[in-house]
Design an enzyme around this catalytic site. Structure first.
Site, mmCIF file in Angstrom:
data_model
loop_
_atom_site.group_PDB
_atom_site.id
_atom_site.type_symbol
_atom_site.label_atom_id
_atom_site.label_comp_id
_atom_site.label_asym_id
_atom_site.label_seq_id
_atom_site.Cartn_x
_atom_site.Cartn_y
_atom_site.Cartn_z
ATOM 1 C CG ASP A 59 -2.115 -1.058 1.247
ATOM 2 O OD1 ASP A 59 -2.097 -1.361 0.092
ATOM 3 O OD2 ASP A 59 -2.851 -1.276 2.597
ATOM 4 N NE ARG A 117 -1.648 3.655 13.751
ATOM 5 C CZ ARG A 117 -1.005 2.705 13.820
ATOM 6 N NH1 ARG A 117 -0.184 2.347 14.201
ATOM 7 N NH2 ARG A 117 -0.888 1.418 12.869
ATOM 8 C CG ASP A 162 -4.615 3.430 12.887
ATOM 9 O OD1 ASP A 162 -4.811 3.242 14.493
ATOM 10 O OD2 ASP A 162 -4.059 2.408 13.015
ATOM 11 C CB SER A 197 -5.743 -6.379 9.206
ATOM 12 O OG SER A 197 -5.264 -5.145 9.598
#
Length: 499
Positions: A107, A194, A223, A275
């Protein structure tokens, strides 16, 4: 144009020339910075000749020079306009330089050329080391070869920062001190990571002179909110680009085709069916069979902890030293925050500690099922809460627990830099300043049990709690206390019975 200001002093300089039809016209020089020197020389000559009658060969020479000067300036202007057009030909707008949160996977590798194509910008890839490869039984190395991957994708540079100590000290430990747990189970592993990554991206953007930041979060997850709220809080002037909310790429196959079209080397690592998000605090698993809450996780899915059934048949005891609500040592050995957590991950992992399977409510509204491995974190949470049983009184503990729920909610929702969380953190720091001592835990086949807790600030008094008679507590006092404490209930019952 910017160059016109630089040439403002030459605004009175006019060229009197004839066109092909013999008509006179005035031409002011184009505002091209590269032509300033030429105009200065030509302007000086023109000043010497102003007011003089020109005829014959002199006039022709000057007119020829005039035409050549105009053609040179116009040519320079045309080149400048062409360069500007090339620079701003992004399909969706124009940005100067973008800092991209980069992992090196498919990605983010595709996002690099996509940003260049759609925003006509330079791309600086940024990778944060938050411990994603130090706690891994399978030996994967996520940070190896990243610079080569980034540049092969079209990035101008890669910036890597080691944030492990900052992550544990300034984000994990405050949440631990607050007792923040989301929806009864989740120890906020991704939620805490994050903001520290996003904060570093803002810093890097300032260092490299970027006017935008970008991330590879999807439009369905939490996120995207966590990243962008941090950007807003720390630098509201930065532009934010979220390709997954803009592009036409729908999945892995589309991304691979885009990569091939733009000569981007596709990562050759095997695509995981799950994931995952990994850092020093935890490892999360989502997707595949986990999307059905009725399915039991597969045994080979876990990476930080052994199956409790396969854990050692003998328990292991570990002592955690705590000072003012924060861990400082393991088995009497003082360690830095990141080293301490890493040590406990290894100890807890080999005993199958910290596996959590839950269905949670995402911030964006949907429910999701996730499985988390948090071996060291589970040990620390048990130790911290157990020590508080000695150092906090009843009312304080109740208020702290109620605020911990809101604290966890703020962190989960990406509001780390919200003044409310910061104010609550000041309360947590004050309320736990006496929470100092040690807790010994027994680890055995996935379970953590407390065997000992001590504190120099303990509110527990054996001479008061003992069933033996004592001078501080007179058992006869209880009768009056019960009558007063139960008076509202007694009055209500009297009313109902007509007494």
């Amino acid at each position: 144009m910017a160059q016109s200001k630089a040439l403002s002093s030459y605004a009175s300089l006019n060229f009197h020339c004839r066109n092909r039809d013999g008509l006179h016209y005035n031409h002011k020089p184009s505002s091209t910075q590269k032509s300033i020197a030429s105009f200065q020389a030509l302007g000086a000559k023109w000043s010497d000749l102003r007011g003089c009658a020109l005829s014959g060969r002199t006039r022709n020479v000057l007119q020829t020079r005039c035409k050549r000067a105009i053609q040179a300036v116009l040519s320079s202007d045309a080149k400048l306009e062409t360069n500007e057009a090339t620079k701003s030909k992004g399909l969706r707008g124009q940005l100067n330089k973008v800092v991209l949160a980069y992992s090196g996977g498919l990605d983010t590798s595709v996002i690099v050329p996509w940003l260049r194509e759609n925003y006509g910008c330079e791309v600086v890839c940024f990778t944060a080391d938050v411990g994603q490869e130090v706690q891994n039984f399978q030996g994967l190395k996520e940070l190896e070869g990243l610079e080569e991957k980034a540049k092969a994708s079209g990035a101008c540079q890669l910036v890597v920062k080691d944030l492990k100590e900052e992550f544990v000290r300034d984000y994990i430990f405050p949440c631990l001190r607050a007792g923040a747990i989301y929806e009864r189970k989740y120890l906020l592993g991704t939620s805490m990571a994050r903001p520290v990554i996003a904060k570093a991206m803002v810093d890097v953007a300032k260092e490299v002179g970027a006017d935008a930041v970008a991330h590879g979060c999807t439009g369905k997850g939490n996120d995207q909110v966590r990243f962008e709220l941090t950007f807003f809080a720390l630098n509201p002037e930065l532009n934010v680009v979220a390709p997954w909310r803009e592009w036409d790429i729908k999945g892995r196959e589309d991304a691979i085709e885009y990569a091939k079209k733009h000569n981007v080397p596709v990562p050759v690592t095997k695509k995981s069916i799950y994931s995952r998000d990994r850092n020093l605090w935890h490892l999360s698993h989502e997707g595949d069979i986990l999307e059905d809450p009725a399915n039991e996780p597969k045994k080979d899915m876990y990476m930080m902890s052994v199956d409790p059934e396969d854990a050692p048949n003998q328990p292991e005891f570990v002592e955690i030293g705590i000072e003012s609500g924060l861990p400082i040592s393991v088995n009497g050995k003082k360690l830095s925050p990141a080293s301490l957590l890493s040590e406990l991950n290894e100890i807890g992992g080999r005993h199958g500690i910290g596996r959590i399977d839950m269905v949670e409510n995402r911030l964006v509204g949907m429910k999701s099922r996730g499985v988390y491995e948090t071996p060291g974190g589970s040990i620390l949470f048990t130790a911290a809460r157990e020590l508080e049983s000695l150092t906090l009184d009843r009312e304080t503990m109740q208020v702290k627990d109620s605020l911990a729920l809101k604290y966890a909610e703020l962190v989960y929702a990406g509001r780390w830099f919200d003044p409310l969380r910061e104010s609550m953190d000041a309360f947590m720091e004050k309320i736990t300043e006496k929470t100092t001592g040690s807790v010994t835990l027994k680890l055995y086949k996935g379970s953590v049990s407390v065997t000992s807790r001590t504190s120099p600030n303990s509110l527990y008094r054996q001479d008061i709690s003992s069933f033996e008679s004592g001078q501080i507590y007179d058992q006869a006092d209880a009768a009056g206390f019960i009558r007063l404490y139960g008076l509202p209930m007694k009055v209500r019952a009297m009313l109902e019975k007509g007494i």
